[in-house]
Scaffold this motif. Sequence first.
Motif, PDB file in Angstrom:
ATOM      1  N   LYS A  77       0.851  -1.185   0.000  1.00 43.64           N
ATOM      2  CA  LYS A  77       0.000   0.000   0.000  1.00 43.64           C
ATOM      3  C   LYS A  77       0.896   1.248   0.000  1.00 43.64           C
ATOM      4  O   LYS A  77       1.915   1.270   0.681  1.00 43.64           O
ATOM      5  CB  LYS A  77      -0.881   0.022   1.245  1.00 43.64           C
ATOM      6  CG  LYS A  77      -2.007  -0.957   1.197  1.00 43.64           C
ATOM      7  CD  LYS A  77      -2.924  -0.732   2.382  1.00 43.64           C
ATOM      8  CE  LYS A  77      -4.138  -1.611   2.274  1.00 43.64           C
ATOM      9  NZ  LYS A  77      -5.083  -1.350   3.365  1.00 43.64           N
TER      10      LYS A  77
ATOM     11  N   LYS B 172       7.045  14.680   5.311  1.00 42.16           N
ATOM     12  CA  LYS B 172       8.311  13.950   5.149  1.00 42.16           C
ATOM     13  C   LYS B 172       9.120  14.506   3.977  1.00 42.16           C
ATOM     14  O   LYS B 172      10.327  14.728   4.088  1.00 42.16           O
ATOM     15  CB  LYS B 172       8.009  12.469   4.944  1.00 42.16           C
ATOM     16  CG  LYS B 172       9.226  11.586   4.841  1.00 42.16           C
ATOM     17  CD  LYS B 172       8.819  10.147   4.656  1.00 42.16           C
ATOM     18  CE  LYS B 172      10.020   9.260   4.471  1.00 42.16           C
ATOM     19  NZ  LYS B 172       9.644   7.882   4.229  1.00 42.16           N
TER      20      LYS B 172
ATOM     21  N   GLN C 148       2.192   4.962   0.943  1.00 41.65           N
ATOM     22  CA  GLN C 148       2.116   5.771   2.154  1.00 41.65           C
ATOM     23  C   GLN C 148       1.442   7.088   1.804  1.00 41.65           C
ATOM     24  O   GLN C 148       1.904   7.812   0.933  1.00 41.65           O
ATOM     25  CB  GLN C 148       3.502   6.050   2.700  1.00 41.65           C
ATOM     26  CG  GLN C 148       3.479   6.956   3.911  1.00 41.65           C
ATOM     27  CD  GLN C 148       4.858   7.457   4.286  1.00 41.65           C
ATOM     28  OE1 GLN C 148       5.829   7.117   3.640  1.00 41.65           O
ATOM     29  NE2 GLN C 148       4.934   8.260   5.311  1.00 41.65           N
ATOM     30  N   MET C 149       0.352   7.399   2.457  1.00 42.57           N
ATOM     31  CA  MET C 149      -0.367   8.626   2.179  1.00 42.57           C
ATOM     32  C   MET C 149      -0.304   9.595   3.357  1.00 42.57           C
ATOM     33  O   MET C 149      -0.197  10.789   3.175  1.00 42.57           O
ATOM     34  CB  MET C 149      -1.843   8.340   1.862  1.00 42.57           C
ATOM     35  CG  MET C 149      -2.011   7.450   0.656  1.00 42.57           C
ATOM     36  SD  MET C 149      -1.293   8.196  -0.785  1.00 42.57           S
ATOM     37  CE  MET C 149      -2.705   8.511  -1.752  1.00 42.57           C
ATOM     38  N   ARG C 150      -0.333   9.106   4.541  1.00 47.78           N
ATOM     39  CA  ARG C 150      -0.353   9.963   5.727  1.00 47.78           C
ATOM     40  C   ARG C 150       1.068  10.450   6.048  1.00 47.78           C
ATOM     41  O   ARG C 150       1.991   9.652   6.148  1.00 47.78           O
ATOM     42  CB  ARG C 150      -0.905   9.177   6.906  1.00 47.78           C
ATOM     43  CG  ARG C 150      -1.174   9.998   8.120  1.00 47.78           C
ATOM     44  CD  ARG C 150      -1.821   9.171   9.190  1.00 47.78           C
ATOM     45  NE  ARG C 150      -3.012   8.517   8.705  1.00 47.78           N
ATOM     46  CZ  ARG C 150      -4.268   8.903   8.982  1.00 47.78           C
ATOM     47  NH1 ARG C 150      -4.454   9.934   9.765  1.00 47.78           N
ATOM     48  NH2 ARG C 150      -5.298   8.257   8.505  1.00 47.78           N
ATOM     49  N   GLY C 151       1.242  11.770   6.153  1.00 45.24           N
ATOM     50  CA  GLY C 151       2.537  12.341   6.502  1.00 45.24           C
ATOM     51  C   GLY C 151       3.523  12.422   5.348  1.00 45.24           C
ATOM     52  O   GLY C 151       4.697  12.730   5.560  1.00 45.24           O
ATOM     53  N   LEU C 152       3.069  12.151   4.135  1.00 44.49           N
ATOM     54  CA  LEU C 152       3.972  12.156   2.983  1.00 44.49           C
ATOM     55  C   LEU C 152       4.487  13.569   2.686  1.00 44.49           C
ATOM     56  O   LEU C 152       5.681  13.766   2.437  1.00 44.49           O
ATOM     57  CB  LEU C 152       3.262  11.577   1.755  1.00 44.49           C
ATOM     58  CG  LEU C 152       4.106  11.419   0.502  1.00 44.49           C
ATOM     59  CD1 LEU C 152       5.235  10.441   0.767  1.00 44.49           C
ATOM     60  CD2 LEU C 152       3.261  10.943  -0.659  1.00 44.49           C
TER      61      LEU C 152
END
Length: 77
Positions: free
Chosen positions: A8, A17, A10-14
């Motif tokens: 999957k 980052k 990564q969508m959260r915090g991308l």
Amino acid sequence: MSAALLPKPQMRGLLAKRLRKHITVAFLFALGCAASYKFGVAEPRKKAYADFYKNYDAMKDFEAMRKTGVFQSVGPK
């Protein structure tokens, strides 16, 4: 079957980052540009001015310009 094998994304915090990485790189790049300007342009320019004015005689330069007629208010001797 193949959909289960893909990880999957990564969508959260991308964004946070990636911004942290890009801001660090931009800061280091700006620091490098500032240092290269200081030591490549500003310091040699200051040294050139200091060397020029070390032996500069303003009166001698004024007399030379006066003799050639540069000034309108001061006539040649």
